[in-house]
Structure formats: C-alpha cells, structure tokens
Write a protein that holds these residues in place. Structure first.
Motif, PDB file in Angstrom:
ATOM      1  N   ARG A  79      24.699  -5.376  -7.561  1.00 32.69           N
ATOM      2  CA  ARG A  79      26.239  -5.084  -8.040  1.00 32.69           C
ATOM      3  C   ARG A  79      26.955  -6.054  -7.298  1.00 32.69           C
ATOM      4  O   ARG A  79      27.968  -5.665  -6.545  1.00 32.69           O
ATOM      5  CB  ARG A  79      26.449  -3.411  -7.308  1.00 32.69           C
ATOM      6  CG  ARG A  79      25.720  -2.613  -8.093  1.00 32.69           C
ATOM      7  CD  ARG A  79      26.090  -0.958  -7.615  1.00 32.69           C
ATOM      8  NE  ARG A  79      27.526  -0.903  -7.915  1.00 32.69           N
ATOM      9  CZ  ARG A  79      28.067  -0.393  -9.382  1.00 32.69           C
ATOM     10  NH1 ARG A  79      27.268  -0.319 -10.378  1.00 32.69           N
ATOM     11  NH2 ARG A  79      29.015  -0.270  -9.392  1.00 32.69           N
ATOM     12  N   GLU A  80      26.768  -7.330  -7.568  1.00 30.65           N
ATOM     13  CA  GLU A  80      27.594  -8.286  -7.415  1.00 30.65           C
ATOM     14  C   GLU A  80      28.106  -9.209  -8.385  1.00 30.65           C
ATOM     15  O   GLU A  80      27.340  -9.412  -9.643  1.00 30.65           O
ATOM     16  CB  GLU A  80      26.885  -9.220  -6.324  1.00 30.65           C
ATOM     17  CG  GLU A  80      26.583  -8.698  -4.997  1.00 30.65           C
ATOM     18  CD  GLU A  80      25.770  -9.599  -3.974  1.00 30.65           C
ATOM     19  OE1 GLU A  80      25.570  -9.154  -2.827  1.00 30.65           O
ATOM     20  OE2 GLU A  80      25.437 -10.596  -4.217  1.00 30.65           O
ATOM     21  N   ILE A  81      29.114  -9.919  -8.320  1.00 33.90           N
ATOM     22  CA  ILE A  81      29.488 -10.804  -9.445  1.00 33.90           C
ATOM     23  C   ILE A  81      30.101 -11.977  -8.462  1.00 33.90           C
ATOM     24  O   ILE A  81      30.783 -12.016  -7.549  1.00 33.90           O
ATOM     25  CB  ILE A  81      30.700 -10.255 -10.322  1.00 33.90           C
ATOM     26  CG1 ILE A  81      30.218  -9.090 -11.127  1.00 33.90           C
ATOM     27  CG2 ILE A  81      31.226 -11.241 -11.209  1.00 33.90           C
ATOM     28  CD1 ILE A  81      31.336  -8.514 -11.856  1.00 33.90           C
ATOM     29  N   THR A  82      29.663 -13.093  -8.727  1.00 35.64           N
ATOM     30  CA  THR A  82      30.139 -14.314  -8.236  1.00 35.64           C
ATOM     31  C   THR A  82      30.801 -15.259  -9.161  1.00 35.64           C
ATOM     32  O   THR A  82      30.750 -15.255 -10.248  1.00 35.64           O
ATOM     33  CB  THR A  82      28.871 -15.069  -7.716  1.00 35.64           C
ATOM     34  OG1 THR A  82      27.900 -15.703  -8.705  1.00 35.64           O
ATOM     35  CG2 THR A  82      28.062 -14.327  -6.700  1.00 35.64           C
ATOM     36  N   LYS A  83      31.772 -16.180  -8.793  1.00 34.26           N
ATOM     37  CA  LYS A  83      32.305 -17.116  -9.318  1.00 34.26           C
ATOM     38  C   LYS A  83      32.163 -18.471  -8.796  1.00 34.26           C
ATOM     39  O   LYS A  83      32.497 -18.717  -7.677  1.00 34.26           O
ATOM     40  CB  LYS A  83      33.896 -17.001  -9.456  1.00 34.26           C
ATOM     41  CG  LYS A  83      34.792 -17.833 -10.193  1.00 34.26           C
ATOM     42  CD  LYS A  83      36.022 -17.737 -10.006  1.00 34.26           C
ATOM     43  CE  LYS A  83      37.074 -18.885 -10.997  1.00 34.26           C
ATOM     44  NZ  LYS A  83      38.466 -18.874 -10.759  1.00 34.26           N
ATOM     45  N   ASN A  84      31.354 -19.400  -9.608  1.00 38.24           N
ATOM     46  CA  ASN A  84      30.894 -20.630  -9.133  1.00 38.24           C
ATOM     47  C   ASN A  84      30.215 -20.454  -7.971  1.00 38.24           C
ATOM     48  O   ASN A  84      30.352 -21.234  -6.868  1.00 38.24           O
ATOM     49  CB  ASN A  84      32.108 -21.522  -9.075  1.00 38.24           C
ATOM     50  CG  ASN A  84      32.856 -22.218 -10.204  1.00 38.24           C
ATOM     51  OD1 ASN A  84      31.997 -22.263 -11.392  1.00 38.24           O
ATOM     52  ND2 ASN A  84      34.142 -22.124 -10.225  1.00 38.24           N
ATOM     53  N   GLY A  85      29.350 -19.285  -7.768  1.00 37.67           N
ATOM     54  CA  GLY A  85      28.693 -19.101  -6.477  1.00 37.67           C
ATOM     55  C   GLY A  85      29.095 -18.490  -5.400  1.00 37.67           C
ATOM     56  O   GLY A  85      28.414 -18.052  -4.396  1.00 37.67           O
ATOM     57  N   THR A  86      30.472 -18.168  -5.444  1.00 31.05           N
ATOM     58  CA  THR A  86      31.306 -17.513  -4.546  1.00 31.05           C
ATOM     59  C   THR A  86      31.263 -15.907  -4.909  1.00 31.05           C
ATOM     60  O   THR A  86      31.860 -15.524  -5.775  1.00 31.05           O
ATOM     61  CB  THR A  86      32.696 -18.078  -4.359  1.00 31.05           C
ATOM     62  OG1 THR A  86      32.580 -19.459  -3.845  1.00 31.05           O
ATOM     63  CG2 THR A  86      33.330 -17.334  -3.299  1.00 31.05           C
ATOM     64  N   TYR A  87      30.988 -15.276  -3.724  1.00 28.58           N
ATOM     65  CA  TYR A  87      30.994 -13.660  -4.102  1.00 28.58           C
ATOM     66  C   TYR A  87      32.684 -13.211  -4.136  1.00 28.58           C
ATOM     67  O   TYR A  87      33.466 -13.328  -3.541  1.00 28.58           O
ATOM     68  CB  TYR A  87      30.489 -12.826  -2.836  1.00 28.58           C
ATOM     69  CG  TYR A  87      30.497 -11.527  -3.062  1.00 28.58           C
ATOM     70  CD1 TYR A  87      29.793 -10.626  -3.671  1.00 28.58           C
ATOM     71  CD2 TYR A  87      31.568 -11.198  -1.986  1.00 28.58           C
ATOM     72  CE1 TYR A  87      30.015  -9.247  -3.734  1.00 28.58           C
ATOM     73  CE2 TYR A  87      31.699  -9.409  -1.800  1.00 28.58           C
ATOM     74  CZ  TYR A  87      30.939  -8.503  -2.730  1.00 28.58           C
ATOM     75  OH  TYR A  87      31.053  -7.306  -2.548  1.00 28.58           O
TER      76      TYR A  87
END
Length: 225
Positions: free
Chosen positions: A140-148
């Motif tokens: 249940r995680e979403i990252t943007k360019n590897g950042t949480y």
C-alpha cells in the motif's frame, strides 16, 4: 492470439507444427525464404520466431544475428544440425532456446509458453521501472521517482485507481464505485474535489498547472505519466 513467425524450408514439418499450435491459440506464418521473413518482420508484428538453421540462400545463424540486431523478439532455434558448436553460437548470438530435431510438438508448445511468459514479464518489469509513479498494492505504497509519497487512506485509494487506469478518463461515479473508503459525503459536499487537490499538492511540481492529474471538464479526471 499469439502470432509466430516460422522460418522453415521443410514445408511438411511447417504444416504439422502450424496445425498443432493452432489449437493453443497460436497463429503461425511460415516463411521458406529467410530474406522474405526478414522483410516481413519490418511490416508485421510477431510475438516469437521459430528458426531453422539450414535455409536456402542464408545460413540460419546469420538470420538469427540479423533478427537480434534489429528486433526485440524471442527466438527458438529448431534445427537438425547436431553440432554443439551451432547450439553454442546460436545462444551466444541471442537465441532464447535451441530445440534439436526431431522433437515432439508438445515440447515446442511448452517451450513457447515458457519463453513468452518470461519475455513478457521482463518487458512489463522494464516498462514499470521506467515509470515516474510506482504502485505497490501489497505494501500500500506509491512512490514518485523512488521517493515514498505520504498519503491518507482515501488519497491512496484514489491515486491507486488513477495509476491502474493511466491514460483513461475516470468519472466521479467510477471513483466512488471503486472505492471502499470514500462515501457519499464526498460527492454531496464537493469534498472529492478537495481530495483531488490534496493529491495534486503531493504529486505535482505545480498543483495549479498539473502535469500528471488532469481535470477533463464535464467528464472526470485523467492521469498520465
């Protein structure tokens, strides 16, 4: 339908394999001439190639080299040549498998399915790795360019839906139908717009000029990346 290009000058064998694979939703197009096959690859899309090594006008190893150089298509070598050197060279050139003749068509069917499963998984993984936003449903995680990205439960559900349906317009009704958390209070009070705005603040460089989460007037929202 799995589309296969076969490069085989034994027309009787080609017909047997074509008819056998047809029952497994595999459409085989056979090319007796390797030059014709290479020309066809530039026009038609195939999921896999079955390649004989002893061909008229061009050695199969040279055909394999040409395919690997210009196309990203898995190759199964189907050959009566028993020299281990041919097998080693073919695999070094980039062939995915080597099946010595004679063989049971059932073995070819299994190898096709195994290679396509591995090849397609690899392509999906590569495509996923190139995405700006990555959804991990299990964590249940979403990252943007590897950042949480720190999200509330409601924000996570909505952004997850957008990522899963990237490129498609999603209406307000779709959002509520696919959410276990949001309730009608969002719809009646306009709070859904507030939630969307909060998401934009967390994922956009400039929430007033969104790059990823767009409002489609009168229709809903569309997420692109």
């Amino acid at each position: 339908m799995i589309k296969i290009a076969m490069i085989e000058d034994d027309l009787e064998l080609a017909d047997v394999l074509t008819q056998y694979l047809k029952q497994f939703n595999m459409e085989v197009t056979n090319y007796e001439e390797p030059f014709l096959a290479l020309s066809s690859l530039r026009i038609n899309k195939y999921d896999l190639i079955i390649l004989d090594l002893t061909l008229p006008g061009m050695d199969g190893l040279d055909v394999c080299k040409a395919i690997v150089k210009d196309f990203n298509i898995p190759i199964i070598i189907s050959s009566a040549r028993s020299d281990i050197t041919d097998k080693v060279i073919a695999l070094q050139l980039g062939a995915d498998d080597y099946l010595p003749k004679p063989y049971d068509p059932r073995e070819l069917e299994i190898r096709i399915k195994t290679i396509l499963r591995r090849f397609n998984h690899s392509n999906v993984q590569e495509e996923t790795n190139n995405k700006t936003f990555i959804l991990d449903s299990d964590k249940r995680e979403i990252t943007k360019n590897g950042t949480y990205i720190k999200l509330t439960a409601g924000e996570f559900e909505v952004l997850s839906l957008f990522i899963k349906r990237e490129g498609f317009i999603i209406s307000r009704e779709d959002i509520f139908e696919n959410s276990d958390i949001l309730n009608q209070d969002y719809e009646s009070t306009g709070s859904l717009a507030v939630l969307i705005n909060r998401i934009r603040h967390k994922i956009e460089d400039n929430s007033k000029e969104p790059q990823y989460l767009h409002t489609i007037r009168g229709m809903g929202y569309k997420f692109t990346q």
